[in-house]
Design a protein around this motif. Structure first.
Motif, PDB file in Angstrom:
ATOM      1  N   HIS A  49       0.849  -1.183   0.000  1.00 12.97           N
ATOM      2  CA  HIS A  49       0.000   0.000   0.000  1.00 12.97           C
ATOM      3  C   HIS A  49       0.891   1.241   0.000  1.00 12.97           C
ATOM      4  CE1 HIS A  49      -3.442  -2.580   0.800  1.00 12.97           C
ATOM      5  NE2 HIS A  49      -2.705  -3.178   1.724  1.00 12.97           N
ATOM      6  N   ASP A  50       0.303   2.385   0.245  1.00 10.48           N
ATOM      7  CA  ASP A  50       1.086   3.619   0.289  1.00 10.48           C
ATOM      8  C   ASP A  50       1.485   3.962   1.731  1.00 10.48           C
ATOM      9  OD1 ASP A  50      -1.331   4.410   1.360  1.00 10.48           O
ATOM     10  OD2 ASP A  50      -1.839   5.797  -0.242  1.00 10.48           O
ATOM     11  N   ARG A  51       2.298   4.996   1.845  1.00  7.60           N
ATOM     12  CA  ARG A  51       2.786   5.406   3.167  1.00  7.60           C
ATOM     13  C   ARG A  51       1.648   5.863   4.077  1.00  7.60           C
ATOM     14  NH1 ARG A  51       8.520   7.432   3.662  1.00  7.60           N
ATOM     15  NH2 ARG A  51       9.557   6.490   1.887  1.00  7.60           N
TER      16      ARG A  51
END
Length: 102
Positions: A49-51
């Motif tokens: 996923h993203d940060r």
């Protein structure tokens, strides 16, 4: 890419971390379990996923850890840990593990 199922790891880390602290008589040892499980989850969230998702779920897990301490005063330690672990699992499943709609 194969997806990791982090919800059981995140929830299990809270439970096993507490159990380790109780059985060993050492809160720092339980903390090491929390740190190891948390690091594994963060690594998986960053990979898949993203940060922002990783940061949000890390905050959820940290909030659960803190909430367990507060709830323990009202419902007892084990009940508190099990409750926050279940809530953490649901949130992590919804935000990170559930299959994406096609």
């Amino acid at each position: 890419m194969r997806r990791s199922f982090t919800a059981p790891i995140a929830a299990g880390t809270l439970i096993v971390g507490y159990a380790t602290a109780v059985e060993s008589g050492s809160r720092p040892v339980g903390g090491l379990v929390l740190l190891a499980g948390g690091a594994w989850c963060v690594r998986a969230w960053l990979r898949e996923h993203d940060r922002r998702t990783a940061a949000t779920l890390t905050a959820v897990a940290f909030a659960a850890f803190l909430l367990a301490h507060v709830l323990a005063l009202a419902v007892g330690a084990w009940a508190s840990v099990l409750l926050v672990a279940a809530i953490t699992a649901v949130i992590v499943w919804q935000r990170a593990d559930a299959p994406l709609p096609r």
